[in-house]
Write a protein that holds these residues in place. Sequence first.
Motif, PDB file in Angstrom:
ATOM      1  N   ILE A 127       0.837  -1.205   0.000  1.00 51.12           N
ATOM      2  CA  ILE A 127       0.000   0.000   0.000  1.00 51.12           C
ATOM      3  C   ILE A 127       0.871   1.253   0.000  1.00 51.12           C
ATOM      4  O   ILE A 127       0.583   2.228  -0.713  1.00 51.12           O
ATOM      5  CB  ILE A 127      -0.954  -0.020   1.208  1.00 51.12           C
ATOM      6  N   ASP A 128       1.939   1.235   0.758  1.00 52.30           N
ATOM      7  CA  ASP A 128       2.854   2.381   0.771  1.00 52.30           C
ATOM      8  C   ASP A 128       3.429   2.625  -0.624  1.00 52.30           C
ATOM      9  O   ASP A 128       3.542   3.786  -1.064  1.00 52.30           O
ATOM     10  CB  ASP A 128       3.997   2.137   1.761  1.00 52.30           C
ATOM     11  N   ARG A 129       3.802   1.543  -1.314  1.00 55.31           N
ATOM     12  CA  ARG A 129       4.353   1.702  -2.664  1.00 55.31           C
ATOM     13  C   ARG A 129       3.293   2.221  -3.637  1.00 55.31           C
ATOM     14  O   ARG A 129       3.578   3.044  -4.506  1.00 55.31           O
ATOM     15  CB  ARG A 129       4.929   0.373  -3.159  1.00 55.31           C
ATOM     16  N   LYS A 140      -3.249  12.043  -6.412  1.00 52.00           N
ATOM     17  CA  LYS A 140      -3.356  12.271  -4.966  1.00 52.00           C
ATOM     18  C   LYS A 140      -3.860  10.978  -4.337  1.00 52.00           C
ATOM     19  O   LYS A 140      -5.037  10.623  -4.423  1.00 52.00           O
ATOM     20  CB  LYS A 140      -4.334  13.404  -4.671  1.00 52.00           C
ATOM     21  N   ALA A 141      -2.931  10.238  -3.733  1.00 47.77           N
ATOM     22  CA  ALA A 141      -3.291   8.954  -3.143  1.00 47.77           C
ATOM     23  C   ALA A 141      -4.129   9.143  -1.890  1.00 47.77           C
ATOM     24  O   ALA A 141      -3.944  10.112  -1.138  1.00 47.77           O
ATOM     25  CB  ALA A 141      -2.023   8.166  -2.814  1.00 47.77           C
ATOM     26  N   ASP A 142      -5.040   8.225  -1.678  1.00 51.94           N
ATOM     27  CA  ASP A 142      -5.874   8.233  -0.481  1.00 51.94           C
ATOM     28  C   ASP A 142      -5.008   7.888   0.729  1.00 51.94           C
ATOM     29  O   ASP A 142      -4.425   6.808   0.808  1.00 51.94           O
ATOM     30  CB  ASP A 142      -6.995   7.206  -0.644  1.00 51.94           C
ATOM     31  N   ASP A 143      -4.921   8.787   1.693  1.00 52.80           N
ATOM     32  CA  ASP A 143      -4.096   8.563   2.882  1.00 52.80           C
ATOM     33  C   ASP A 143      -4.670   7.478   3.792  1.00 52.80           C
ATOM     34  O   ASP A 143      -3.968   6.977   4.678  1.00 52.80           O
ATOM     35  CB  ASP A 143      -3.956   9.864   3.689  1.00 52.80           C
ATOM     36  N   ASN A 144      -5.923   7.110   3.570  1.00 51.59           N
ATOM     37  CA  ASN A 144      -6.567   6.123   4.444  1.00 51.59           C
ATOM     38  C   ASN A 144      -6.429   4.695   3.954  1.00 51.59           C
ATOM     39  O   ASN A 144      -6.992   3.771   4.559  1.00 51.59           O
ATOM     40  CB  ASN A 144      -8.055   6.457   4.597  1.00 51.59           C
ATOM     41  N   LEU A 145      -5.702   4.480   2.865  1.00 53.16           N
ATOM     42  CA  LEU A 145      -5.559   3.115   2.345  1.00 53.16           C
ATOM     43  C   LEU A 145      -4.902   2.189   3.357  1.00 53.16           C
ATOM     44  O   LEU A 145      -5.134   0.979   3.337  1.00 53.16           O
ATOM     45  CB  LEU A 145      -4.756   3.125   1.045  1.00 53.16           C
ATOM     46  N   ASP A 146      -4.072   2.740   4.245  1.00 46.88           N
ATOM     47  CA  ASP A 146      -3.417   1.905   5.251  1.00 46.88           C
ATOM     48  C   ASP A 146      -4.417   1.134   6.098  1.00 46.88           C
ATOM     49  O   ASP A 146      -4.101   0.061   6.629  1.00 46.88           O
ATOM     50  CB  ASP A 146      -2.551   2.771   6.181  1.00 46.88           C
ATOM     51  N   GLU A 147      -5.616   1.666   6.223  1.00 43.74           N
ATOM     52  CA  GLU A 147      -6.633   0.996   7.030  1.00 43.74           C
ATOM     53  C   GLU A 147      -7.068  -0.338   6.420  1.00 43.74           C
ATOM     54  O   GLU A 147      -7.721  -1.145   7.085  1.00 43.74           O
ATOM     55  CB  GLU A 147      -7.847   1.906   7.190  1.00 43.74           C
ATOM     56  N   LEU A 148      -6.701  -0.557   5.173  1.00 46.29           N
ATOM     57  CA  LEU A 148      -7.093  -1.783   4.478  1.00 46.29           C
ATOM     58  C   LEU A 148      -6.034  -2.870   4.564  1.00 46.29           C
ATOM     59  O   LEU A 148      -6.182  -3.941   3.974  1.00 46.29           O
ATOM     60  CB  LEU A 148      -7.378  -1.477   3.003  1.00 46.29           C
TER      61      LEU A 148
END
Length: 488
Positions: A127-129, A140-148
């Motif tokens: 997800i970070d990559r 503009k990447a969604d900053d909340n993707l880490d929640e997945l």
Amino acid sequence: MGRNTRKRRTPLATKIVAGAAALAVGGGGLVWANFYASAHEDHGGHNRTRSAGAQVATIDCPDVGQKIRDVPDRARGEVDGELATMDSQITNAYQRLATTRRAQAGDSQFVQNTILGPLKDRRKAIIDRIQLEINRAGGKADDNLDELAGCQGRPADQQNGGGQNGGGQDQEGNDDNGNGVAGPVAEDFVDINDVRPNSRDSRNGLAADGDGGSTGSFTTDCGVNENNLFNSDNLIAAPGVDNGAHHTHDYVGNQDNDAFSSDEDLANADTSCQNQGDKSTYYWPVLRLQDGTQEFDANDQGGGAEGNIGKILKPAEAQIRFVGSRQGDVVAMPKFLRVITGDAKSFTNGDANANSSWSCSGFEDRQVTDKYPLCPEGSQVLRTVNFQSCWDGQNIDSANHRDHMAFVQEDGSCANGFQAVPQLQIRLAYDIPAPTVENGQVRNPYAVDSFPEQLHKPITDHNDFINVMDENLMNEVVDCINRGEDCQ
């Protein structure tokens, strides 16, 4: 049998999973345990069963790909590749789950500490990559993707969004229902006579054609994969990635369809369609009869090495037709338009994008989404699908491969400025002997190929299409439909 030999980009996790092929069973492939189990204890001469429903049946991970929206064109290839690697990580984790039963029984935290925890870390790195690649390309990447990043273990007795339950362990203690793979189980089947007519939820798959509007149709005959073109790629969802689907597809129409096919390759390819102007590709996961047959892919990724075993069943008939809109004329599809309908991960994702429809010939008013039908002798198993038929008027694809297309509304119109295009409808008919279901067990079942963790559930059925009709033929299709004629 139609395998492609181009050099392929293969996710690391796929290579890791390949080492598991040593666990082959008689029918070919892995013992993908479904953990639909109950432990047996003998008390005073009676065989009593205690529930073990809390045991983990499969791995349920948030679908990152369906949450991504703003991906610049020049980053899509990299993002699709990262998502394919994420799919391979889930496959690898499921393989670990399926082959560590003894360790799980001795340690209540084994699944969390050894499988789910490390999987979350690996998903977080991807997800970070993905976020970095999107931002580098100007998005503009969604900053909340880490929640997945985190995944869960799904207990065997937990229902999914489509309404399936698990089956049971047989009296011999086998947890594979005698099939050697994770499903299907007895509760995945229903006698077609027990299905209520006209009871199918119609939120998805709405038919566009009707009494008003453009009432014509265009039928294209592309055969039933007589050329044996099979692979486990997915050119739409995982371009450039070997085994991006993790299950085997049937292909009709375009004959140069693998993960590395460019639009130019598709345009220059041969076609199995009788009308040589139709070089479109139509593909779907194969059905298999789990009868112990060693198919060509019995030891391959996408096949037996990922739990898709048994005899591949080609349809006896594949009817492909395009129909119109109830609200007015349709416009031409753009060349190379890509459409995915249904959701290969709907067992864990829920049914928001599910579009499966199973029935039997002679019983077409009885459609089921989350069960395989048991058809009477002489009746064929039917898979039917109505594709999305509203196009955003601009894009041939989108970041999640869905947003550029939509289903019609209840009144048959397209919303949000979308335009009506010819609706693709596919009807596949199969000659399949009805499986035997006795005492909670199913013998010689048939099942759709699936991602391993999806347990061959019928609700995961899906279908894919890339329009490669030449301009003259597409105009002919549109004119025929808008004139109200039936053409081919």
